[in-house]
Design an enzyme around this catalytic site. Sequence first.
Site, PDB file in Angstrom:
ATOM      1  N   HIS A  10       6.034   8.494   7.458  1.00  0.00           N
ATOM      2  CA  HIS A  10       5.322   7.788   6.400  1.00  0.00           C
ATOM      3  C   HIS A  10       5.812   8.315   5.062  1.00  0.00           C
ATOM      4  O   HIS A  10       5.818   9.528   4.830  1.00  0.00           O
ATOM      5  CB  HIS A  10       3.819   7.977   6.542  1.00  0.00           C
ATOM      6  CG  HIS A  10       3.036   7.137   5.595  1.00  0.00           C
ATOM      7  ND1 HIS A  10       1.847   7.547   5.022  1.00  0.00           N
ATOM      8  CD2 HIS A  10       3.277   5.898   5.080  1.00  0.00           C
ATOM      9  CE1 HIS A  10       1.384   6.610   4.224  1.00  0.00           C
ATOM     10  NE2 HIS A  10       2.249   5.596   4.235  1.00  0.00           N
ATOM     11  N   ASP A  11       6.214   7.428   4.170  1.00  0.00           N
ATOM     12  CA  ASP A  11       6.855   7.866   2.924  1.00  0.00           C
ATOM     13  C   ASP A  11       5.958   8.791   2.101  1.00  0.00           C
ATOM     14  O   ASP A  11       6.445   9.757   1.484  1.00  0.00           O
ATOM     15  CB  ASP A  11       7.339   6.672   2.093  1.00  0.00           C
ATOM     16  CG  ASP A  11       6.309   5.576   1.903  1.00  0.00           C
ATOM     17  OD1 ASP A  11       5.116   5.796   2.191  1.00  0.00           O
ATOM     18  OD2 ASP A  11       6.695   4.473   1.463  1.00  0.00           O
ATOM     19  N   THR A  56       3.790   2.411  -7.794  1.00  0.00           N
ATOM     20  CA  THR A  56       3.027   1.170  -7.830  1.00  0.00           C
ATOM     21  C   THR A  56       1.568   1.449  -7.468  1.00  0.00           C
ATOM     22  O   THR A  56       0.640   0.915  -8.080  1.00  0.00           O
ATOM     23  CB  THR A  56       3.628   0.143  -6.856  1.00  0.00           C
ATOM     24  OG1 THR A  56       4.982  -0.122  -7.256  1.00  0.00           O
ATOM     25  CG2 THR A  56       2.848  -1.149  -6.877  1.00  0.00           C
ATOM     26  N   ALA A  68       8.921  -1.242   0.345  1.00  0.00           N
ATOM     27  CA  ALA A  68       8.701  -2.667   0.585  1.00  0.00           C
ATOM     28  C   ALA A  68       9.594  -3.550  -0.280  1.00  0.00           C
ATOM     29  O   ALA A  68       9.725  -4.744  -0.011  1.00  0.00           O
ATOM     30  CB  ALA A  68       7.235  -3.016   0.347  1.00  0.00           C
TER      31      ALA A  68
END
Length: 488
Positions: A240-241, A263, A13
């Site tokens: 999907h990462d 994060t 992101a």
Amino acid sequence: MQGKHFLAFDLGASSGRAILGTLQNEKLELTEIHRFENQMQQINGHFFWNIFSLFSELKTGLKKCIQEHGIQPDSIGVDTWGVDFVHLNREGMIISLPFAYRDSRTDTAMEDLFKEIPAEEVYSQTGIQLMQFNSLFQLFSMVKEKSSLLDITDKVLFMPDALNYLFSGKAVTERTIASTSQLLVPGEMKWQHPLIEKAGIPASILTDLVEPGTIIGSLKEEIGKETGSKAVPVIAVAGHDTASAIASVPAEGDDFAYISSGTWSLMGIESPQPFVSAQSLEMNYTNEGGVEGTTRFLKNIMGMWLIQECRRAWMDEKDYSWDEMVQLAQEAEPFKYLINPDDSSFLNPGNMPEAIKAFCRKTGQEEPESHAAIIRCVYDSLALKYRFTLEQLRKISQKPISCIHIIGGGANNRFLNQLTADATGMKVIAGPAEATAIGNILVQAKALGALASLREMRKVVRNSFPVEEFQPQAQLNWDKAYRRFKQL
């Protein structure tokens, strides 16, 4: 054996990268080819992703690989964050920038849908943690608003699928990225049509599902001319990462838990089947797709966001390095202050240190005054949260767990790794840090026949990247601290 070259595009992101993986003699070498920024764009009060700019950066990465590094990759693959999607019209054109998951249009979407379909029914049909930005709620908000965009949409594609489409012209949906949407039958390659129809979402906009490792097409001729590339296969990796990251856990058996640490800390187990029950709903766990039909049964924990935001808040006063923050924590008194890392007050407070102080006051603790005390509070609390989550995973799954693998950027934090071992009483194995790109690359290798299985992929990871083991040490009274933590 001549080396095989695979180009992974790994988008987050805030940034994206093109990473070249060279596989030879059961060992993998990584080379960073290109790095670029990504950020939401605010337009007319809404937040979007600039997919055209992102695609331009991916083409730049492919071009650099060939022209600057002199390597023609044998294939390419894309992974990204989950839930967000693009709209195609009948002519196959992208007709809008994709909304970003933090956009406010879904603020009431969950409550609105639950008036028509109970939350328990939504969870039982999907097994996915209920979060307002899930694709189900994004699409339902458009249905409720009678969106003109939805009226002219012929197909929706999730972010990695859309980028694969721009490369290849083939529109399909990869299973692991689809599993983040809250639109799939748990553990199956099947759209949850009764729920989709009950929510008023036109099922015709969803495309055929494919497993990770599917060759979906070849690089379009126009892209080849622009980048200098041959018509190499475009592979639907674990889009999907987090699914890509978990595929690179360097485990030898299946008796492990993992923490994909960044994060967010995504802590869970790999399972042959989903766990969907009133208990997993109450504990707020999610069942997402993995490689070779596995389920990633996991919990989202706030993670290093707490430390990142403290550092940002103190920037004008002191620009700490990450190592300096760890050093301060090591010098501070352990367990003096504790927080629940997943309290809603920490989601986006603006000033994280003040939010931590406020939580301590609210829970009858003294207020931490020094930077060192605040940092130590966060690290202690994260380690205790991992212990709490490990107990829940064992309770729900009844699965034996002999160690914890920590992968991703947080694997470099030796202090937190040791605290995690101490808090849980479990051996911790840290590394690799580049887990997502590695998983992306190795799924490509499996798709082209260079590797035969997930087990072989993990053997390559063990052969190629160093890990560090942390054994639990009985220097502190973690049991007493844990009893306090559970009261929070």
